[in-house]
Design an enzyme around this catalytic site. Structure first.
Site, PDB file in Angstrom:
ATOM      1  N   ILE A  70      37.033  32.773  44.632  1.00  0.00           N
ATOM      2  CA  ILE A  70      37.583  31.330  44.574  1.00  0.00           C
ATOM      3  C   ILE A  70      38.957  31.272  44.943  1.00  0.00           C
ATOM      4  O   ILE A  70      39.755  32.206  44.231  1.00  0.00           O
ATOM      5  CB  ILE A  70      37.274  30.516  43.381  1.00  0.00           C
ATOM      6  CG1 ILE A  70      37.869  28.924  43.594  1.00  0.00           C
ATOM      7  CG2 ILE A  70      37.899  30.930  42.153  1.00  0.00           C
ATOM      8  CD1 ILE A  70      37.224  28.072  42.671  1.00  0.00           C
ATOM      9  N   VAL A  72      42.568  29.147  46.499  1.00  0.00           N
ATOM     10  CA  VAL A  72      43.222  27.955  47.113  1.00  0.00           C
ATOM     11  C   VAL A  72      44.518  28.485  47.974  1.00  0.00           C
ATOM     12  O   VAL A  72      45.087  29.316  47.391  1.00  0.00           O
ATOM     13  CB  VAL A  72      43.865  27.163  45.944  1.00  0.00           C
ATOM     14  CG1 VAL A  72      44.610  25.921  46.166  1.00  0.00           C
ATOM     15  CG2 VAL A  72      42.456  26.670  45.188  1.00  0.00           C
ATOM     16  N   GLU A 104      34.675  36.872  36.876  1.00  0.00           N
ATOM     17  CA  GLU A 104      35.651  37.792  36.425  1.00  0.00           C
ATOM     18  C   GLU A 104      36.998  37.471  36.824  1.00  0.00           C
ATOM     19  O   GLU A 104      37.079  37.002  37.993  1.00  0.00           O
ATOM     20  CB  GLU A 104      35.613  39.266  37.012  1.00  0.00           C
ATOM     21  CG  GLU A 104      34.201  39.945  36.608  1.00  0.00           C
ATOM     22  CD  GLU A 104      33.865  41.292  37.425  1.00  0.00           C
ATOM     23  OE1 GLU A 104      34.589  41.520  38.374  1.00  0.00           O
ATOM     24  OE2 GLU A 104      32.871  42.129  37.180  1.00  0.00           O
ATOM     25  N   ASN A 109      46.180  36.283  35.353  1.00  0.00           N
ATOM     26  CA  ASN A 109      45.850  35.023  36.130  1.00  0.00           C
ATOM     27  C   ASN A 109      45.695  33.871  34.928  1.00  0.00           C
ATOM     28  O   ASN A 109      44.585  33.201  34.943  1.00  0.00           O
ATOM     29  CB  ASN A 109      44.635  34.993  37.109  1.00  0.00           C
ATOM     30  CG  ASN A 109      44.725  34.064  37.866  1.00  0.00           C
ATOM     31  OD1 ASN A 109      45.293  33.016  37.803  1.00  0.00           O
ATOM     32  ND2 ASN A 109      43.994  34.212  38.969  1.00  0.00           N
ATOM     33  N   TYR A 116      39.241  27.713  34.073  1.00  0.00           N
ATOM     34  CA  TYR A 116      37.881  28.151  33.505  1.00  0.00           C
ATOM     35  C   TYR A 116      37.702  27.823  32.207  1.00  0.00           C
ATOM     36  O   TYR A 116      36.664  27.212  31.960  1.00  0.00           O
ATOM     37  CB  TYR A 116      37.656  29.520  33.630  1.00  0.00           C
ATOM     38  CG  TYR A 116      37.694  30.057  34.960  1.00  0.00           C
ATOM     39  CD1 TYR A 116      37.420  29.385  36.292  1.00  0.00           C
ATOM     40  CD2 TYR A 116      38.381  31.221  35.312  1.00  0.00           C
ATOM     41  CE1 TYR A 116      37.413  29.839  37.590  1.00  0.00           C
ATOM     42  CE2 TYR A 116      38.528  31.813  36.541  1.00  0.00           C
ATOM     43  CZ  TYR A 116      38.385  30.957  37.774  1.00  0.00           C
ATOM     44  OH  TYR A 116      38.294  31.544  38.906  1.00  0.00           O
TER      45      TYR A 116
END
Length: 148
Positions: A70, A72, A104, A109, A116
């Site tokens: 994912i 951005v 994962e 991060n 999440y």
């Protein structure tokens, strides 16, 4: 114009592969990226005014999905795009009767980890020295969201 989602395919993946390379310390090759756009994988891009905002790639096996990637775009971070992408993934999973989403994430991060956790993901395991980094290796956090 409002942001909109589209299926991400090998035919339209060029700008998203560029986002992938910008968003990863150790990016996949173009071939691996394109392979992740075929079954059992699925992928969606988010665009606004013909500009790529981000994308995600999932892999479905039975009633589980693994969020493979994912990203951005750097100019769109901090504007809720990641939350929009994750919400779209979760809605896709609900519609397809998926029971669990796994992922994962690098332990450094903190922005993604917070995203999440706020979406209901829980820490399941920590893989030591999993990701390559500028300082050697970095741990991976394995997270899961139970939907059903």
């Amino acid at each position: 114009m409002q942001p909109h989602f589209s299926h991400l395919t090998a035919q339209n993946c060029g700008p998203y592969y560029e986002l992938h390379k910008q968003g990863q310390f150790s990016p996949w090759t173009r071939r691996i990226f394109e392979d992740c756009l075929t079954k059992p994988y699925f992928a969606y891009s988010l665009d606004q005014d013909n500009q790529p905002l981000g994308y995600y790639i999932g892999m479905q096996v039975l009633d589980e999905v693994t969020l493979m990637d994912i990203v951005v775009g750097s100019t769109h971070r901090g504007k809720g795009v990641g939350r929009t992408l994750l919400s779209h993934l979760m809605e896709h999973c609900h519609q397809n009767k998926i029971q669990q989403i796994w992922l994962e994430v690098r332990e450094s991060n903190s922005v993604a980890i917070s995203l999440y956790e706020n979406a209901g993901f829980m820490l399941v395991e920590q893989r030591m020295n999993y990701y390559p980094s500028k300082k050697g290796k970095e741990d991976a956090l394995i997270m899961c969201c139970y939907l059903g």
